[in-house]
Design a protein around this motif. Structure first.
Motif, PDB file in Angstrom:
ATOM      1  N   ILE A 146       0.818  -1.204   0.039  1.00 33.85           N
ATOM      2  CA  ILE A 146       0.136   0.113  -0.010  1.00 33.85           C
ATOM      3  C   ILE A 146       0.899   1.194   0.025  1.00 33.85           C
ATOM      4  CG2 ILE A 146      -1.936   1.282   1.157  1.00 33.85           C
ATOM      5  CD1 ILE A 146      -2.377  -1.518   2.626  1.00 33.85           C
ATOM      6  N   VAL A 147       1.056   1.894  -1.048  1.00 33.93           N
ATOM      7  CA  VAL A 147       2.171   3.064  -1.616  1.00 33.93           C
ATOM      8  C   VAL A 147       2.175   4.053  -0.360  1.00 33.93           C
ATOM      9  CG1 VAL A 147       2.942   4.618  -2.915  1.00 33.93           C
ATOM     10  CG2 VAL A 147       2.037   2.351  -3.653  1.00 33.93           C
ATOM     11  N   GLY A 148       3.028   4.193   0.431  1.00 35.02           N
ATOM     12  CA  GLY A 148       3.182   5.346   1.242  1.00 35.02           C
ATOM     13  C   GLY A 148       2.499   5.047   2.515  1.00 35.02           C
ATOM     14  N   ASN A 198       1.937   2.590   8.717  1.00 33.89           N
ATOM     15  CA  ASN A 198       2.022   3.921   9.653  1.00 33.89           C
ATOM     16  C   ASN A 198       0.606   4.207  10.279  1.00 33.89           C
ATOM     17  OD1 ASN A 198       0.607   5.067   7.453  1.00 33.89           O
ATOM     18  ND2 ASN A 198       2.576   5.929   6.715  1.00 33.89           N
ATOM     19  N   ARG A 199       0.378   5.122  11.061  1.00 31.55           N
ATOM     20  CA  ARG A 199      -1.016   5.721  11.552  1.00 31.55           C
ATOM     21  C   ARG A 199      -2.210   5.719  10.451  1.00 31.55           C
ATOM     22  NH1 ARG A 199      -2.204  10.686  13.566  1.00 31.55           N
ATOM     23  NH2 ARG A 199      -4.045  10.795  15.081  1.00 31.55           N
ATOM     24  N   ARG A 200      -1.381   6.430   9.535  1.00 35.94           N
ATOM     25  CA  ARG A 200      -2.362   6.883   8.284  1.00 35.94           C
ATOM     26  C   ARG A 200      -3.094   5.681   7.834  1.00 35.94           C
ATOM     27  NH1 ARG A 200       0.833   9.694   4.312  1.00 35.94           N
ATOM     28  NH2 ARG A 200      -0.935   9.241   2.850  1.00 35.94           N
ATOM     29  N   LEU A 201      -2.592   4.570   7.666  1.00 33.41           N
ATOM     30  CA  LEU A 201      -2.996   3.349   7.090  1.00 33.41           C
ATOM     31  C   LEU A 201      -4.280   2.719   8.125  1.00 33.41           C
ATOM     32  CD1 LEU A 201      -3.184   0.718   5.163  1.00 33.41           C
ATOM     33  CD2 LEU A 201      -1.128  -0.392   6.652  1.00 33.41           C
ATOM     34  N   THR A 228      10.920   5.325  14.644  1.00 30.85           N
ATOM     35  CA  THR A 228       9.962   5.250  13.505  1.00 30.85           C
ATOM     36  C   THR A 228       8.719   3.910  13.918  1.00 30.85           C
ATOM     37  OG1 THR A 228      11.629   5.670  11.877  1.00 30.85           O
ATOM     38  CG2 THR A 228       9.415   4.558  11.120  1.00 30.85           C
ATOM     39  N   VAL A 229       7.543   4.292  14.085  1.00 33.47           N
ATOM     40  CA  VAL A 229       6.704   3.582  14.587  1.00 33.47           C
ATOM     41  C   VAL A 229       6.142   2.746  13.732  1.00 33.47           C
ATOM     42  CG1 VAL A 229       4.747   3.085  16.025  1.00 33.47           C
ATOM     43  CG2 VAL A 229       6.392   4.779  16.561  1.00 33.47           C
ATOM     44  N   VAL A 230       6.008   1.514  13.632  1.00 33.35           N
ATOM     45  CA  VAL A 230       5.108   0.313  12.558  1.00 33.35           C
ATOM     46  C   VAL A 230       4.135  -0.186  13.491  1.00 33.35           C
ATOM     47  CG1 VAL A 230       5.119  -1.489  11.192  1.00 33.35           C
ATOM     48  CG2 VAL A 230       7.192  -0.037  11.213  1.00 33.35           C
ATOM     49  N   PHE A 231       2.563   0.099  12.938  1.00 32.49           N
ATOM     50  CA  PHE A 231       1.479  -0.389  13.626  1.00 32.49           C
ATOM     51  C   PHE A 231       1.222  -1.984  13.003  1.00 32.49           C
ATOM     52  CE2 PHE A 231       0.973   3.843  14.347  1.00 32.49           C
ATOM     53  CZ  PHE A 231       0.609   4.122  15.560  1.00 32.49           C
ATOM     54  N   ILE A 232       0.623  -2.856  13.844  1.00 34.91           N
ATOM     55  CA  ILE A 232       0.560  -4.151  13.161  1.00 34.91           C
ATOM     56  C   ILE A 232      -0.997  -4.641  13.625  1.00 34.91           C
ATOM     57  CG2 ILE A 232       1.248  -6.615  13.146  1.00 34.91           C
ATOM     58  CD1 ILE A 232       3.495  -5.011  12.380  1.00 34.91           C
ATOM     59  N   GLY A 233      -1.914  -5.001  12.724  1.00 36.53           N
ATOM     60  CA  GLY A 233      -3.217  -5.514  13.104  1.00 36.53           C
ATOM     61  C   GLY A 233      -4.072  -5.822  12.273  1.00 36.53           C
ATOM     62  N   THR A 234      -5.264  -6.257  12.180  1.00 39.41           N
ATOM     63  CA  THR A 234      -6.078  -6.864  11.310  1.00 39.41           C
ATOM     64  C   THR A 234      -7.178  -5.488  10.793  1.00 39.41           C
ATOM     65  OG1 THR A 234      -7.868  -7.367  13.030  1.00 39.41           O
ATOM     66  CG2 THR A 234      -6.119  -8.956  12.392  1.00 39.41           C
ATOM     67  N   GLU A 287      -5.955   4.502  10.422  1.00 36.21           N
ATOM     68  CA  GLU A 287      -6.943   5.553  10.120  1.00 36.21           C
ATOM     69  C   GLU A 287      -7.851   5.392   9.035  1.00 36.21           C
ATOM     70  OE1 GLU A 287      -4.920   9.114  10.817  1.00 36.21           O
ATOM     71  OE2 GLU A 287      -4.946   9.247  12.891  1.00 36.21           O
ATOM     72  N   ASP A 288      -7.211   5.055   8.171  1.00 35.65           N
ATOM     73  CA  ASP A 288      -8.000   4.632   6.850  1.00 35.65           C
ATOM     74  C   ASP A 288      -9.025   3.723   6.996  1.00 35.65           C
ATOM     75  OD1 ASP A 288      -6.926   7.259   5.748  1.00 35.65           O
ATOM     76  OD2 ASP A 288      -5.389   6.201   4.222  1.00 35.65           O
ATOM     77  N   LEU A 289      -8.461   2.542   7.780  1.00 36.17           N
ATOM     78  CA  LEU A 289      -9.252   1.258   7.929  1.00 36.17           C
ATOM     79  C   LEU A 289     -10.303   1.464   9.091  1.00 36.17           C
ATOM     80  CD1 LEU A 289      -6.260  -1.336   7.643  1.00 36.17           C
ATOM     81  CD2 LEU A 289      -8.105  -0.834   6.004  1.00 36.17           C
ATOM     82  N   ASP A 290     -10.239   2.730   9.552  1.00 35.41           N
ATOM     83  CA  ASP A 290     -11.200   3.179  10.623  1.00 35.41           C
ATOM     84  C   ASP A 290     -10.891   1.918  11.959  1.00 35.41           C
ATOM     85  OD1 ASP A 290     -12.599   4.991   9.526  1.00 35.41           O
ATOM     86  OD2 ASP A 290     -13.930   3.652   8.498  1.00 35.41           O
ATOM     87  N   ILE A 291      -9.827   1.783  12.112  1.00 32.01           N
ATOM     88  CA  ILE A 291      -9.174   0.939  13.196  1.00 32.01           C
ATOM     89  C   ILE A 291      -8.705   1.840  14.305  1.00 32.01           C
ATOM     90  CG2 ILE A 291      -7.568  -0.920  14.067  1.00 32.01           C
ATOM     91  CD1 ILE A 291      -7.664  -1.826  11.199  1.00 32.01           C
ATOM     92  N   PRO A 292      -9.253   1.851  15.477  1.00 35.05           N
ATOM     93  CA  PRO A 292      -8.840   3.003  16.554  1.00 35.05           C
ATOM     94  C   PRO A 292      -7.497   2.755  16.949  1.00 35.05           C
ATOM     95  CG  PRO A 292     -10.374   1.404  17.460  1.00 35.05           C
ATOM     96  CD  PRO A 292     -10.355   0.988  16.173  1.00 35.05           C
ATOM     97  N   VAL A 293      -6.692   3.765  16.903  1.00 30.72           N
ATOM     98  CA  VAL A 293      -5.414   3.629  17.556  1.00 30.72           C
ATOM     99  C   VAL A 293      -4.979   4.883  18.554  1.00 30.72           C
ATOM    100  CG1 VAL A 293      -4.425   2.480  15.356  1.00 30.72           C
ATOM    101  CG2 VAL A 293      -4.511   5.144  15.327  1.00 30.72           C
TER     102      VAL A 293
END
Length: 845
Positions: A607-609, A625-628, A652-658, A630-636
């Motif tokens: 997913i570019v960027g 990243n956090r934008r990804l 640099t922070v990498v979020f992991i989830g479903t 937020e676009d998926l409507d997953i609360p962070v």
């Protein structure tokens, strides 16, 4: 029976022979000749790209054969390296495109395109025509032209030069020969480059007429006749010394008959003075005034007025001083020449199940070297089998051996400390990192620093002016006040003082010594100009990534949300394993080190960027990243404050989830090099008052890294052009600025700075070619040494210049009261030169 060649029916046929050294026009056809092949003649056509049979040879361009020294080769033989000029490249990626395009050609063994010099170098496994290469280049949108090869330009070692005027005399004399097109003699390196049509022996003979020893540059050891010549000179010196001592002792007790004493003095003058007298004759013949002319005139003048003892002493002191100067200068020049002996001359090559010993010149790219523990590595290459510690001090100046394993690069001249290694050769002997270091340093020695150029200009005016004054002193006062002998003697003293040997030698010896010291310690300085600039630096700007930091991100923290650590890391490994991003690689390496296995994933997508996604066990997982999220409507939001805290620490922070929940976050950081803080502290100690960091990172990350590195000033969120502005801002504030970077991404800033310093030159050819100076090791440890060495060099150069001028001034003031004798004048000149050289040689240590 000759075979016909293919191509146009109208193509002119030519018969080929085994001797490729000539081109004969006869009956409208050309005899194309081959260096290798069968005795049977083959038919070839004008098109070098076409052949009738596998034995037929391609024609080659002889359009300029009649011009002698230059010709273009349009066919490369097996294993031969040819150089071409590429037109139309406008960025380094163009060079990469050309390399990839040419690598697809059959029989290409090696291809290298240098964007900075616009040169292409090719090595083929078999014969390769220029047309095939040109076709590929044209398809890529560029233009190619073979470089003209100057086959008659040769390099000679010159022995016996003890100041710059000697080099000038040799140049002027050889320029009078009709067979010589151009000649350049460099006193600092003791080398002569000459383009000539005559035999080597003729050049050597002409140089010998001037009293110097020339030998064609080679890797062979000195010949026996050189040793005999040195022994002969030493014998003459001993005999003449004995004569003078005996005369002195005898005259103290008995009075020798004057004719006998003069005869012994004459013997001393002839034995020791033959070489300078001969050199003076040819110098005058070529309209050059050097120290041999001045000293010879002084000695002969003393004899004319009956001062035989003075004349003999002048010649003897001059010869002694010259011998000591030559010895000292040779020691200085050997600081670089000794580098050539670092790499072994032979290598053990694996050939099937056997090992063959070959000269390094005969080893090809791709051959496998066998290097045992304790042996030196003969050529650059990549380890294909074995592990060891390698002492890289001859290349990088690092005192601690570096651990090496499979796929690691090693360099010629370095020492294999422990385990046996199989190394695949990646560079030919003339292209190794060590060879490039030697070449670049010798080129640097040949370049004059601003101070040296000024001194040379001053000497060119000073010598003839004092020479004319000396002649006037000899002639004019006796016409009015008489006492011809006294004024003639004073004129002779002025002739000796007219020699600016100590002054001229003061700068180049110091520069050569400093450059040699720097090279042995893993620092390349591209010439005296940059050595002087380095000594004046009072501000240094550092690129962050890869310079102050290691340039290799590592996982610093793992924060869990709705998963165990093993589950989170296993998912992260699965998601990132196909990504080439440095952050993904850091996560993969971290998880693998923990021994956690990946899961089975499908439908991988970038997913570019924002990040990546994959389907694991029927469930879609995301890393990004956090934008990804937020676009998926997953609360962070509950993790946002924690993530911001990590970000402020330079992570640099990498979020992991479903698609439904956040499982955890992984923080990745580019860590400060272990040597950075110590190096910056040492730079402050040597007087660099302003240290700044340039980075493209955000303000928070830049601030954290600056604090960790103990740098008070930083410039954040910079594009390449912004780094240039930052350098200019420091310059406008009155600083002499050096820029330290990787030599590629920071090229504009490196070029803008007063001094560009590239790191990691041992691993990148581009860094070695582009920067003003290069730290061969991939760390900053040698930077304080470079600054301190440069400042000491500037200090010694100033000491030498002032000392030389003061000695000359004192000698001039002592002439007219009659307190200066002729032998004292000689002693002041040669003695000052020796002191200046010895002072400069302190820079070698």
């Amino acid at each position: 029976m000759a075979d016909a060649c293919c191509g146009s029916e109208a193509a002119e046929k030519a018969s080929c022979c085994n001797d490729r050294s000539r081109l004969i026009e006869s009956s409208g056809s050309k005899d194309c000749c081959r260096s290798k092949g069968t005795a049977k003649a083959e038919m070839c056509c004008n098109d070098p790209g076409t052949m009738a049979t596998k034995d037929a040879s391609s024609c080659f361009d002889q359009t300029r054969a009649e011009n002698g020294p230059t010709q273009s080769r349009l066919v490369t033989e097996a294993g031969e390296r040819l150089t071409y000029h590429i037109y139309g490249m406008d960025c380094p990626s163009c060079a990469m495109s050309i390399e990839k395009g040419l690598s697809q050609l059959e029989n290409i063994e090696a291809v290298k395109v240098n964007y900075n010099t616009a040169k292409l170098q090719l090595v083929s496994k078999d014969r390769l025509s220029f047309e095939r290469v040109e076709h590929v280049i044209q398809k890529l949108g560029y233009r190619i032209e073979p470089l003209k090869q100057h086959t008659n330009v040769r390099t000679y070692d010159i022995e016996g030069m003890d100041c710059g005027s000697c080099a000038t005399s040799i140049e002027k004399h050889l320029q009078t020969l009709p067979s010589v097109r151009s000649v350049s003699v460099n006193f600092s390196t003791g080398k002569m480059k000459i383009d000539h049509e005559s035999h080597v022996e003729e050049v050597i003979s002409e140089v010998a007429k001037l009293g110097y020893k020339a030998s064609l540059l080679s890797k062979m050891s000195p010949r026996k006749d050189e040793t005999l010549a040195k022994n002969s000179a030493a014998t003459k010196m001993l005999i003449s010394t004995g004569i003078l001592i005996i005369l002195g002792l005898v005259s103290a007790y008995i009075s020798l008959p004057k004719p006998l004493a003069n005869l012994l003095y004459a013997a001393t003058i002839i034995m020791v003075g033959y070489k300078p007298f001969k050199s003076a004759y040819f110098a005058i013949k070529s309209r050059s005034i050097d120290m041999n002319v001045l000293m010879s005139a002084a000695a002969l003048g003393a004899v004319i007025i009956g001062q035989w003892l003075e004349g003999a002493t002048v010649v003897w002191l001059f010869a002694l001083g010259t011998a000591l100067q030559n010895r000292s200068i040779a020691h200085t020049r050997n600081s670089i020449r000794n580098l050539m002996t670092v790499a072994p001359a032979e290598a053990w090559i694996k050939a099937g199940s056997q090992m063959i010993k070959k000269p390094v010149e005969e080893v090809s790219i791709g051959d496998i070297l066998i290097v045992k523990p304790g042996e030196k590595i003969p050529l650059d290459g990549v380890i294909v089998q074995g592990e060891s510690s390698v002492n890289q001090a001859p290349i990088t100046g690092e005192s601690i051996p570096v651990d090496k394993g499979i796929h690691d690069h090693v360099f010629a001249g370095t020492v294999n400390e422990s385990g046996a290694l199989d190394i695949q050769v990646t560079k030919l002997v003339e292209d190794t990192t060590l060879a490039r270091i030697i070449h670049l340093v010798e080129e640097a020695q040949e370049q004059k620093a601003p101070t040296q150029a000024f001194v040379d200009r001053f000497a060119r005016v000073y010598t003839p002016v004092v020479f004319i004054i000396a002649l006037c002193v000899m002639v004019l006062p006796p016409l009015f006040i008489g006492n011809w002998g006294n004024w003639f003697y004073k004129g002779l003293e002025l002739l000796v003082i007219a020699c600016p040997c100590a002054l001229v030698i003061s700068t180049p010896v110091a520069i050569v010594s400093a450059l040699g010291n720097a090279a042995k310690n893993g620092v390349l300085i591209k010439g005296g100009t940059f050595l002087e600039k380095a000594g004046a630096i009072n501000a240094i700007a550092f690129d962050k990534t890869g310079t102050l930091t290691a340039g290799e991100p590592k996982v610093s923290e793992v924060k869990l949300a709705e998963a165990s650590e093993i589950e989170l890391l296993s998912i992260a490994l699965t998601l990132e394993t196909r990504s080439t991003h440095p952050i993904a690689k850091a996560i993969v390496d971290f998880v693998k080190d923990k021994g956690i296995a990946p899961q089975s994933g499908t439908l991988f997508k970038t997913i570019v960027g924002k990040g990546v996604q994959a389907t694991i066990n029927g469930q879609v997982y995301y890393a990004g990243n956090r934008r990804l999220f937020e676009d998926l409507d997953i609360p962070v939001n509950d993790r946002y404050a924690e993530a911001q805290g990590l970000k402020q620490k330079g992570r640099t922070v990498v979020f992991i989830g479903t698609g439904h929940k956040l499982m955890g976050i992984i923080a990745v950081a580019d860590t400060i090099r272990p040597t950075t803080i110590k190096t910056l502290s040492q730079l402050r100690q040597v007087g660099v008052g302003q240290l700044a960091m340039l980075t493209g990172d955000n303000e928070e990350t830049a601030q954290f890294i600056a604090q960790e590195a103990q740098i008070s000033r930083y410039f954040a969120e910079l594009l390449p052009e912004d780094k240039v502005k930052a350098i200019k801002q420091l310059q406008h504030e009155g600083y002499n600025v050096a820029m330290v970077g990787d030599g590629i991404n920071d090229a504009p800033a490196l070029a803008t700075a007063d001094l560009g310093i590239a790191m990691g030159g041992a691993g990148t050819d581009t860094a070695m070619e582009t920067a003003d100076s290069v730290l061969m090791a991939d760390n900053l440890e040698k930077l304080p040494h470079m600054i301190q060495l440069s400042r000491k060099a500037l200090s010694i150069i100033k000491q030498n210049i002032w000392f030389s001028l003061i000695i000359k001034a004192i000698a001039l003031m002592l002439i007219f009261p009659g307190w200066l004798t002729l032998w004292l004048a000689v002693l002041s000149d040669t003695g000052a030169a020796i002191i200046v050289i010895l002072n400069a040689m302190r820079l070698l240590k």
